[in-house]
Design an enzyme around this catalytic site. Structure first.
Site, PDB file in Angstrom:
ATOM      1  N   HIS A 125       0.853  -1.188   0.000  1.00 41.51           N
ATOM      2  CA  HIS A 125       0.000   0.000   0.000  1.00 41.51           C
ATOM      3  C   HIS A 125       0.890   1.238   0.000  1.00 41.51           C
ATOM      4  O   HIS A 125       2.046   1.189   0.457  1.00 41.51           O
ATOM      5  CB  HIS A 125      -0.913  -0.008   1.227  1.00 41.51           C
ATOM      6  CG  HIS A 125      -2.044  -0.979   1.124  1.00 41.51           C
ATOM      7  ND1 HIS A 125      -3.201  -0.874   1.871  1.00 41.51           N
ATOM      8  CD2 HIS A 125      -2.209  -2.071   0.343  1.00 41.51           C
ATOM      9  CE1 HIS A 125      -4.018  -1.869   1.562  1.00 41.51           C
ATOM     10  NE2 HIS A 125      -3.444  -2.612   0.646  1.00 41.51           N
ATOM     11  N   CYS A 167      -5.915   2.077   5.718  1.00 38.77           N
ATOM     12  CA  CYS A 167      -6.608   0.845   6.095  1.00 38.77           C
ATOM     13  C   CYS A 167      -6.005   0.356   7.428  1.00 38.77           C
ATOM     14  O   CYS A 167      -4.995   0.884   7.888  1.00 38.77           O
ATOM     15  CB  CYS A 167      -6.446  -0.203   4.992  1.00 38.77           C
ATOM     16  SG  CYS A 167      -4.858  -1.074   5.016  1.00 38.77           S
ATOM     17  N   CYS A 194      -2.258  -0.261   7.300  1.00 42.58           N
ATOM     18  CA  CYS A 194      -1.461   0.964   7.235  1.00 42.58           C
ATOM     19  C   CYS A 194      -1.555   1.740   8.549  1.00 42.58           C
ATOM     20  O   CYS A 194      -0.577   2.347   8.989  1.00 42.58           O
ATOM     21  CB  CYS A 194      -1.918   1.816   6.061  1.00 42.58           C
ATOM     22  SG  CYS A 194      -1.577   1.021   4.469  1.00 42.58           S
ATOM     23  N   GLU A 200       0.983   3.922   1.816  1.00 45.05           N
ATOM     24  CA  GLU A 200       1.514   4.353   3.120  1.00 45.05           C
ATOM     25  C   GLU A 200       2.657   3.451   3.579  1.00 45.05           C
ATOM     26  O   GLU A 200       3.681   3.934   4.075  1.00 45.05           O
ATOM     27  CB  GLU A 200       0.406   4.347   4.192  1.00 45.05           C
ATOM     28  CG  GLU A 200      -0.751   5.293   3.896  1.00 45.05           C
ATOM     29  CD  GLU A 200      -1.907   4.587   3.214  1.00 45.05           C
ATOM     30  OE1 GLU A 200      -1.652   3.742   2.318  1.00 45.05           O
ATOM     31  OE2 GLU A 200      -3.060   4.858   3.579  1.00 45.05           O
TER      32      GLU A 200
END
Lengths: 156, 156
Positions: free
Chosen positions: B53, B83, B86, B55
């Site tokens: 992801h 999410c 993250c 992040e």
């Protein structure tokens, strides 16, 4: 190999990682069709990577070997209950099951933040230790419209 | 640069990542002392890595550059609310603040599981979609005792 053997290996990896100062005492293996396809111990401090938890590393390695971004048909054995980061990674990877040994309270007793982070996640953003703020949603939202309409998007 | 410029860059990265089919429409930057020190877009499908992801990638890159496993004094700008994975990574990295644009409901409307995973995390393990089971805690627990007593442990 049985459940017991897989967990023994996860615990062994946790001990070896700690002994070599790779990171905290955590180990994990990913198993598919009765065979270990990846294994890892925590490497946060040796890799300078706060995301280098055993489960994350084992998931990444298993996906690399399988050539996919999901772990269908796989089971993850971990020496400790996954922290929220690892739990999120597990949900994105979608294994069929997770088996753990110690839990978040055991980890907290040893000085790790797992239980604290679980507690923070369930709080309203305004009550969290790290402040979260929202801005420019109107500028970002069209990206999701574009994604929904994108014909060659690989959805995960 | 201002807050607005940093978020514009995160949104730009999200768009570019989607356009190049690197992954979903998500971008993030890490800022320290008014300067972007790392930036990333989602690479889940192109890297076959469910943890890739924006992040997570930006945090890992920032830590690599800083030579540390924490992001003290840093702010993370992300095109969408992190999410749970993250969010967990953010808590381990300990930035001073997080700024986001879209939220978990916007992501859900676009077909992503963020909100679903938030819902699952707060459930008892027995009620979750992915089954979790505990075994051999007695074999793993001594590792935490050893960690607490280990004199050269680098605690994080």
């Amino acid at each position: 190999m049985t459940d017991k053997k897989f967990m023994e290996r996860a615990i062994e990896l946790a001990g070896k990682g700690m002994a070599s100062n790779a990171g905290g005492p955590f180990g994990a293996v990913v198993v598919k069709d009765g065979v270990i396809i990846s294994e890892a111990s925590n490497r946060v401090t040796s890799d300078n990577d706060p995301t280098a938890h055993a489960e994350v590393l084992a998931i990444r390695e298993a996906c690399r070997k399988l050539g996919t971004y999901t772990l269908e048909g796989c089971t993850i054995y971990t020496s400790c209950e996954p922290c929220p980061m690892c739990l999120g990674a597990i949900y994105w990877a979608r294994p069929v099951a997770v088996v753990y040994a110690c839990d978040r309270t055991d980890a907290a007793d040893a000085g790790f933040d797992d239980r604290f982070i679980y507690d923070e996640i369930s709080l309203d953003m305004g009550s969290r230790l790290i402040p979260f703020s929202q801005t420019m949603r109107d500028k970002a939202l069209p990206l999701f419209t574009e994604w929904r309409e994108k014909e060659d998007a690989e959805r995960y």
